[in-house]
Design a protein around this motif. Sequence first.
Motif, PDB file in Angstrom:
ATOM      1  N   VAL A  37       0.856  -1.189   0.000  1.00 53.11           N
ATOM      2  CA  VAL A  37       0.000   0.000   0.000  1.00 53.11           C
ATOM      3  C   VAL A  37       0.891   1.238   0.000  1.00 53.11           C
ATOM      4  O   VAL A  37       2.090   1.166   0.272  1.00 53.11           O
ATOM      5  N   THR A  61       1.979   4.322   1.850  1.00 48.24           N
ATOM      6  CA  THR A  61       2.020   4.907   3.185  1.00 48.24           C
ATOM      7  C   THR A  61       2.574   6.327   3.070  1.00 48.24           C
ATOM      8  O   THR A  61       3.099   6.711   2.019  1.00 48.24           O
ATOM      9  N   LEU A  64      -3.237  11.526   1.389  1.00 47.44           N
ATOM     10  CA  LEU A  64      -3.539  10.224   1.991  1.00 47.44           C
ATOM     11  C   LEU A  64      -4.908  10.223   2.651  1.00 47.44           C
ATOM     12  O   LEU A  64      -5.701   9.300   2.466  1.00 47.44           O
ATOM     13  N   ARG A  65      -5.194  11.262   3.431  1.00 46.14           N
ATOM     14  CA  ARG A  65      -6.482  11.334   4.126  1.00 46.14           C
ATOM     15  C   ARG A  65      -7.645  11.406   3.146  1.00 46.14           C
ATOM     16  O   ARG A  65      -8.677  10.769   3.355  1.00 46.14           O
ATOM     17  N   ASP A  92      -8.110   7.865   1.558  1.00 48.18           N
ATOM     18  CA  ASP A  92      -8.165   6.718   2.470  1.00 48.18           C
ATOM     19  C   ASP A  92      -9.605   6.415   2.898  1.00 48.18           C
ATOM     20  O   ASP A  92     -10.064   6.870   3.926  1.00 48.18           O
ATOM     21  N   ASP A 132     -10.963   3.456   3.735  1.00 47.70           N
ATOM     22  CA  ASP A 132     -11.164   2.467   4.802  1.00 47.70           C
ATOM     23  C   ASP A 132     -10.532   2.889   6.135  1.00 47.70           C
ATOM     24  O   ASP A 132     -10.644   2.174   7.121  1.00 47.70           O
ATOM     25  N   ASP A 147      -7.409   3.188   7.153  1.00 45.04           N
ATOM     26  CA  ASP A 147      -6.224   2.501   7.678  1.00 45.04           C
ATOM     27  C   ASP A 147      -4.954   3.341   7.608  1.00 45.04           C
ATOM     28  O   ASP A 147      -3.878   2.883   7.968  1.00 45.04           O
ATOM     29  N   GLY A 148      -5.061   4.591   7.128  1.00 47.98           N
ATOM     30  CA  GLY A 148      -3.898   5.478   7.072  1.00 47.98           C
ATOM     31  C   GLY A 148      -3.013   5.267   5.867  1.00 47.98           C
ATOM     32  O   GLY A 148      -1.924   5.829   5.784  1.00 47.98           O
ATOM     33  N   ALA A 149      -3.467   4.452   4.908  1.00 48.15           N
ATOM     34  CA  ALA A 149      -2.691   4.160   3.705  1.00 48.15           C
ATOM     35  C   ALA A 149      -3.652   4.051   2.523  1.00 48.15           C
ATOM     36  O   ALA A 149      -4.864   3.986   2.709  1.00 48.15           O
ATOM     37  N   LEU A 150      -3.091   4.031   1.321  1.00 50.25           N
ATOM     38  CA  LEU A 150      -3.909   3.885   0.118  1.00 50.25           C
ATOM     39  C   LEU A 150      -3.633   2.543  -0.544  1.00 50.25           C
ATOM     40  O   LEU A 150      -2.484   2.229  -0.856  1.00 50.25           O
ATOM     41  N   ASN A 151      -4.700   1.757  -0.740  1.00 47.58           N
ATOM     42  CA  ASN A 151      -4.554   0.561  -1.551  1.00 47.58           C
ATOM     43  C   ASN A 151      -4.711   0.968  -3.015  1.00 47.58           C
ATOM     44  O   ASN A 151      -4.960   2.137  -3.322  1.00 47.58           O
ATOM     45  N   GLU A 182      -8.117   2.683  -3.892  1.00 47.78           N
ATOM     46  CA  GLU A 182      -8.203   4.028  -3.313  1.00 47.78           C
ATOM     47  C   GLU A 182      -7.338   5.020  -4.094  1.00 47.78           C
ATOM     48  O   GLU A 182      -7.744   6.162  -4.330  1.00 47.78           O
TER      49      GLU A 182
END
Length: 117
Positions: A43, A45, A70-71, A74, A76, A78-82, A85
């Motif tokens: 992902v 971060t 990121l925000r 994001d 879901d 979780d503080g990261a981008l898949n 996203e």
Amino acid sequence: MASEDPSNFQDFLPLMAHKLGGEGLMSELCNGFNLLMDSSTGVITFESLKRNSALLGLEGLSDDDLWSMLREGDFDGDGALNQMEFCVLMFRLSPELMEESEFWLEDALQHDLKNYH
């Protein structure tokens, strides 16, 4: 590091979409994701975005700008981008491409239908 002036932002996604078509654009977005992601987590971060952002011409963005990206993407929490996203975020950051997204979706679906038969 100071933030870049948003008025200097140039949106290349519509140009890429016209040149590459829907499938080609998605492939390029996946390549962009792969450049920015943390290879150990799969992902994007904050750390991987900061470390690799210069590869995509984003070296002028401040830490606050990177956290904001990121925000914003994001979904879901979780503080990261898949990958999904990230692609959605890229479309959301491109107003012109959002207006044309129905065309590109239709193009991709037609391509899939041709391959299905």
